[in-house]
Design an enzyme around this catalytic site. Structure first.
Site, PDB file in Angstrom:
ATOM      1  N   GLU A 289     -17.442  42.819  -6.378  1.00 34.34           N
ATOM      2  CA  GLU A 289     -18.024  42.824  -5.031  1.00 34.34           C
ATOM      3  C   GLU A 289     -17.014  42.511  -3.951  1.00 34.34           C
ATOM      4  O   GLU A 289     -17.237  42.771  -2.767  1.00 34.34           O
ATOM      5  CB  GLU A 289     -19.206  41.837  -4.944  1.00 34.34           C
ATOM      6  CG  GLU A 289     -18.826  40.360  -5.019  1.00 34.34           C
ATOM      7  CD  GLU A 289     -18.651  39.875  -6.447  1.00 34.34           C
ATOM      8  OE1 GLU A 289     -18.437  38.677  -6.638  1.00 34.34           O
ATOM      9  OE2 GLU A 289     -18.716  40.708  -7.365  1.00 34.34           O
ATOM     10  N   ASP A 331       7.821  70.775  10.392  1.00 33.30           N
ATOM     11  CA  ASP A 331       8.664  71.708  11.132  1.00 33.30           C
ATOM     12  C   ASP A 331      10.073  71.115  11.154  1.00 33.30           C
ATOM     13  O   ASP A 331      10.258  69.939  10.836  1.00 33.30           O
ATOM     14  CB  ASP A 331       8.118  71.884  12.541  1.00 33.30           C
ATOM     15  CG  ASP A 331       8.731  73.079  13.259  1.00 33.30           C
ATOM     16  OD1 ASP A 331       9.550  73.782  12.633  1.00 33.30           O
ATOM     17  OD2 ASP A 331       8.409  73.298  14.431  1.00 33.30           O
ATOM     18  N   ASP A 597       3.420  68.419  16.061  1.00 32.26           N
ATOM     19  CA  ASP A 597       3.191  67.859  17.393  1.00 32.26           C
ATOM     20  C   ASP A 597       2.696  68.878  18.415  1.00 32.26           C
ATOM     21  O   ASP A 597       2.556  68.563  19.591  1.00 32.26           O
ATOM     22  CB  ASP A 597       4.474  67.210  17.923  1.00 32.26           C
ATOM     23  CG  ASP A 597       5.637  68.200  18.028  1.00 32.26           C
ATOM     24  OD1 ASP A 597       5.445  69.387  17.691  1.00 32.26           O
ATOM     25  OD2 ASP A 597       6.733  67.786  18.464  1.00 32.26           O
ATOM     26  N   ASP A 601      -0.470  73.067  15.624  1.00 33.75           N
ATOM     27  CA  ASP A 601      -0.452  72.238  14.416  1.00 33.75           C
ATOM     28  C   ASP A 601      -1.796  71.577  14.113  1.00 33.75           C
ATOM     29  O   ASP A 601      -1.969  71.003  13.032  1.00 33.75           O
ATOM     30  CB  ASP A 601       0.614  71.134  14.548  1.00 33.75           C
ATOM     31  CG  ASP A 601       2.019  71.699  14.548  1.00 33.75           C
ATOM     32  OD1 ASP A 601       2.300  72.552  13.689  1.00 33.75           O
ATOM     33  OD2 ASP A 601       2.825  71.313  15.405  1.00 33.75           O
ATOM     34  N   ASN A 665     -14.336  38.481 -20.168  1.00 32.07           N
ATOM     35  CA  ASN A 665     -15.165  37.275 -20.158  1.00 32.07           C
ATOM     36  C   ASN A 665     -16.652  37.619 -20.095  1.00 32.07           C
ATOM     37  O   ASN A 665     -17.481  37.009 -20.780  1.00 32.07           O
ATOM     38  CB  ASN A 665     -14.784  36.383 -18.971  1.00 32.07           C
ATOM     39  CG  ASN A 665     -13.472  35.643 -19.202  1.00 32.07           C
ATOM     40  OD1 ASN A 665     -13.048  35.480 -20.340  1.00 32.07           O
ATOM     41  ND2 ASN A 665     -12.839  35.212 -18.133  1.00 32.07           N
ATOM     42  N   ASN A 690     -17.660  32.900 -10.721  1.00 28.57           N
ATOM     43  CA  ASN A 690     -17.330  34.161 -10.055  1.00 28.57           C
ATOM     44  C   ASN A 690     -16.829  33.921  -8.638  1.00 28.57           C
ATOM     45  O   ASN A 690     -15.876  34.568  -8.175  1.00 28.57           O
ATOM     46  CB  ASN A 690     -18.568  35.065 -10.034  1.00 28.57           C
ATOM     47  CG  ASN A 690     -18.244  36.474  -9.584  1.00 28.57           C
ATOM     48  OD1 ASN A 690     -17.428  37.146 -10.200  1.00 28.57           O
ATOM     49  ND2 ASN A 690     -18.872  36.916  -8.507  1.00 28.57           N
ATOM     50  N   ASP A 694     -13.183  34.899  -7.293  1.00 29.61           N
ATOM     51  CA  ASP A 694     -13.008  35.761  -6.127  1.00 29.61           C
ATOM     52  C   ASP A 694     -12.133  35.096  -5.070  1.00 29.61           C
ATOM     53  O   ASP A 694     -11.293  35.730  -4.428  1.00 29.61           O
ATOM     54  CB  ASP A 694     -14.370  36.119  -5.518  1.00 29.61           C
ATOM     55  CG  ASP A 694     -15.063  37.235  -6.275  1.00 29.61           C
ATOM     56  OD1 ASP A 694     -14.404  37.865  -7.119  1.00 29.61           O
ATOM     57  OD2 ASP A 694     -16.259  37.461  -6.038  1.00 29.61           O
TER      58      ASP A 694
END
Length: 857
Positions: A289, A331, A597, A601, A665, A690, A694
């Site tokens: 998460e 280019d 540029d 393009d 685990n 947990n 984290d």
């Protein structure tokens, strides 16, 4: 386009009525009035994406299915009288969500401030002065100044125009630019395609200049009315595909393990509430998460680091794409060359220096009002020529399909008018039927022999590295009112203008560095193959294959996909052919970057995996790009590539952790349910475990990445991740079951001591293994970031001490005996050593497999 043909046809209303409604004058709006209108009409956006209040952003974090599942579990606990479980789960969820929210919010703010620094701006008249403002600040009534290369910022009426041509294919589908003029239209001009006195948001100015009074902004514009149908969701990037596949892999494993645990617990007649909470906690423990937060923070930090190296990131996900890029299309002008172009020669069809060629080239460049190229500047800076006798009548602006520009001129000292055409030499020669042999008074038929000799002169110039323009002319009657494309025929060829643009001294080293680090540079240019090859020789860039625009035009997509692999020079290509090259490379599985540029393009910038432009680019290119380079230099891009790889490397560290020790685990936890008469760990203990894990992973975005990891591009390989999980995960599970043996047989642990012992052991192993997994090399030589080291060791210390504190008692933990910690220390050291050996063996095997695949085995 019928869907936009009826938006009140405001361009048919008299201008006086419009001005009255908008209450403006030639001095433009005052800054005070503009602020009032901005508050009234809102920002100039298709949809006003106003940022939600912080409290609503925070609440939206609870929409995560796992978070909702945890909250449901806490509510069930409360209804069942388990208030301790209710409080613990609720607090853990709140801590986790708050941590995630704060980190991502800070990262998002930092990235947004960088993006704002390169936002598209436009010129307006306010309080009688011309100023530049962000396009989003345009309001109805503003007086906007437009010139070639600008993107039209809003819908408006043209008040003044000079050779003003706009490309509006986005709305009407017209392939060629259309001229816009001030004035009133008849009632039949109700369709946008007929609105010659109006411009529309999102279209592009090809040539000329104009002043425009803004009528509609944002969702009220023609493009705003159809924004949903025009906006196409870009195809997912390799990184997005990889993270989605990873999420699906984890989700499938989670569902299988959770169902398995519920089934076993039901067979063993364990309490249903405990079993349910345990299964929910197991799902949370298995799910990465923290991955969205780790990705956001890592990408944001990457954007900040790249800003220091003068690369501004507009779209965060493009950082990873830049790191994964294995082909860069660019280019040559300004990137491989100095972009300091000088006119070196002006020769007639026989190759003799000719002032006549210079004069006609000068007249064309002087009176041209389109997007002036560096070649035009070179002509005008070469020598001043008196043009006072000439008046411009009309112009056919340059476009990338015709590759030429024509100006219609009138000379007050002579009868008739003169059309002067300048452009790509092959195109110009093809339009000519005669050529000047000994000055303008003597012309000859341009037959096959003459054509061959002229092309020999052209080839000689190109082989010497000159960029060449062809110059031609024709007389037209004095009453010829306008220049049109059909006038560009039966021309008289006058000669060539030859320019020199020396290569950058730094470009050769940058190309070599990119090649050494796994990025192949392919040159995609409108120049000839001879000129481009000359530059490549000077830069020591081997030419492995050349493909021209004419050859591309004759190929279907399947054939092009084969040829793009064996070619690194694409010459004389137009915008659509450039785009086909990009798409063909992507279809071959490459991650493609494109550096451009110009107006031409924009399609390729959209199609590439990562679009790159420069700060001096035209608005259209900057808007289409994912990143803006503040310096037009490949060394800057090289630094950006390495930063992208660092970013990807740190994201992969978290993923590798989640699929190895942590997964092992959780797998052990499910397996323990088969033979234990009690839960191997309480649901609240799993959640605490947990959360601490984290927390220890949060500094990963700060960590360094080994130099070996930066040498080649990487993509998220699910086969690699799965294999790594199958190698490292079982090692973690073996040590978990060894812990079960120690707790049950050696220490004769009861339920609480067993749960405490495994809580401490699982936390220690899955946190400390980061020091092994974070590097492919020797963990003693590759040092982690100090914050990562301190936080990880601190979390392990907290886990070891927690059973001796009142908080630990609240979570059902009890103090283990000293003997446990001695055994634990020994087990952890052995575990880390075995993981290190397995890691080395895995990478050796993976390296062999990778080499085998590359060699075609």
């Amino acid at each position: 386009m019928s869907s936009v043909s009826d938006i009140n046809s405001w361009w048919l209303k008299p201008l006086a009525e419009k001005n009255s409604a908008l209450a403006t004058d030639a001095a433009g709006l005052s800054c005070t009035e503009a602020s009032t209108r901005l508050a009234k009409f809102g920002p100039n956006l298709f949809r006003d994406h106003q940022e939600l209040p912080l409290w609503r952003q925070f609440i939206s974090r609870f929409k995560n299915p796992l978070i909702l599942l945890l909250l449901a579990a806490s509510a069930i606990s409360a209804l069942s009288g388990e208030m301790a479980n209710f409080l613990i789960i609720s607090v853990m969820v709140l801590f986790s969500v708050t941590l995630d929210f704060v980190q991502e919010h800070r990262a998002g703010k930092a990235a947004a401030s960088l993006c704002q620094s390169v936002s598209v701006r436009t010129k307006v008249i306010r309080d009688g002065k011309q100023i530049a403002i962000a396009v989003t600040e345009i309001v109805p009534g503003d007086l906007v100044v437009l010139s070639a290369g600008d993107m039209v910022p809003a819908d408006g009426r043209v008040l003044e125009a000079r050779d003003f041509f706009v490309k509006q294919a986005l709305l009407t589908g017209e392939p060629y630019p259309v001229e816009k003029r001030p004035g009133e239209l008849n009632a039949n001009a109700s369709d946008i395609a007929d609105a010659a006195n109006a411009v529309f948001m999102g279209t592009t100015v090809i040539s000329g200049s104009a002043r425009v009074r803004v009528v509609n902004t944002g969702a009220g514009t023609a493009i705003g009315a159809i924004a949903d149908s025009l906006s196409r969701q870009p195809p997912p990037t390799s990184f997005e595909i990889g993270t989605h596949r990873f999420g699906m892999l984890i989700m499938r494993l989670t569902v299988l393990l959770v169902l398995f645990v519920l089934f076993v617990n039901a067979l063993m007649h364990k309490p249903w509430l405990e079993s349910f909470l345990f299964a929910v906690a197991l799902a949370v423990g298995l799910t990465p998460e923290l991955l969205p937060m780790v990705v956001s923070v890592t990408l944001s930090r990457g954007a900040m680091m790249m800003a220091k190296k003068r690369v501004i990131v507009k779209h965060l996900a493009s950082i990873q794409n830049l790191g994964s890029m294995d082909i860069l299309c660019t280019d040559k002008t300004g990137t491989l060359t100095e972009a300091k172009i000088k006119l070196e020669q002006h020769v007639d069809p026989q190759g003799v220096i000719s002032e006549r060629v210079l004069e006609l080239a000068y007249l064309n460049s002087f009176f041209e009002t389109g997007l002036r190229s560096p070649l035009d500047d070179a002509i005008l800076n070469h020598e001043n020529i008196d043009v006072s006798a000439w008046n411009k009548i009309d112009e056919v602006p340059f476009d990338f399909e015709r590759r030429r520009v024509s100006v219609l001129l009138d000379n007050k000292n002579s009868a008739g008018r003169l059309l002067v055409v300048k452009g790509a030499p092959e195109e110009i020669i093809g339009l000519c039927t005669r050529y000047e042999k000994c000055g303008k008074d003597v012309t000859a038929l341009l037959d096959m022999d003459a054509n061959k000799k002229i092309h020999q002169v052209l080839g000689g110039l190109e082989k010497e590295g000159f960029r060449v323009l062809g110059i031609a002319w024709r007389d037209v009657p004095s009453d010829h009112p306008h220049a049109v494309m059909s006038d560009e025929s039966e021309l008289i060829f006058v000669g060539f203008a030859a320019f020199l643009d020396p290569p950058k001294e730094s470009a050769g080293a940058a190309l070599a560095a990119l090649k050494e680090n796994g990025v192949i540079v392919k040159i995609v240019t409108g120049d000839s193959e001879l000129v481009t090859q000359h530059v490549c020789v000077q830069l020591k860039l081997p030419v492995v294959g050349v493909l021209t625009g004419k050859e591309i035009e004759r190929m279907d997509d399947a054939a092009l996909r084969i040829r793009v692999e064996t070619s690194n020079l694409f010459c004389r290509v137009n915008p659509s052919q450039k785009n086909r090259v990009i798409l063909a490379l992507k279809a071959r599985g490459h991650v493609v970057g494109y550096l451009g540029d110009g107006v031409n393009d924009a399609p390729s910038l959209h199609s590439a995996d990562v679009g790159l432009s420069v700060d001096s680019a035209v608005d259209v290119a900057k808007e289409a790009a994912d990143m803006i380079l503040l310096d037009h230099d490949l060394h800057v891009l090289y630094d950006g590539v390495l930063e992208g790889r660092r970013t990807f490397g740190n994201i992969m560290k978290y993923i590798m952790m989640g699929t190895s020790s942590n997964f092992g685990n959780m797998f052990s936890m499910a397996g323990a349910a088969l033979f234990l008469p009690f839960l191997p760990m309480l649901p609240t203990q799993i959640l605490l475990n947990n959360f601490l894990y984290d927390f220890s992973e949060m500094p990963i975005p700060l960590d360094q990445v080994d130099p070996e990891e930066l040498r080649f591009p990487h993509v998220m390989d699910m086969t690699f991740i799965r294999n790594f999980m199958l190698v490292i995960g079982p090692i973690s599970s073996v040590f978990d079951f060894l812990t079960f043996y120690v707790m049950l047989v050696v220490l004769h642990a009861d339920e609480k001591l067993f749960q405490t012992g495994w809580f401490v052991e699982s936390l220690c192993t899955q946190v400390l293994v980061i020091f092994i997994i974070r590097t492919r090399g020797n963990p003693l030589k590759s040092r982690p970031h100090p914050i990562l080291a301190v936080v990880s060791i601190a979390v392990v210390a907290i886990g070891a001490v927690l059973p001796f504190t009142p908080i630990g008692t609240y979570f059902g933990l009890i103090p283990p005996p000293t003997k446990f910690y001695l055994i634990l220390a020994t087990m952890v050291v052995i575990y880390l050593l075995i993981v290190e050996l397995a890691k080395k063996a895995f990478y050796r095997w993976h390296g062999v497999q990778r080499t085998f695949k590359i060699s075609g085995g």
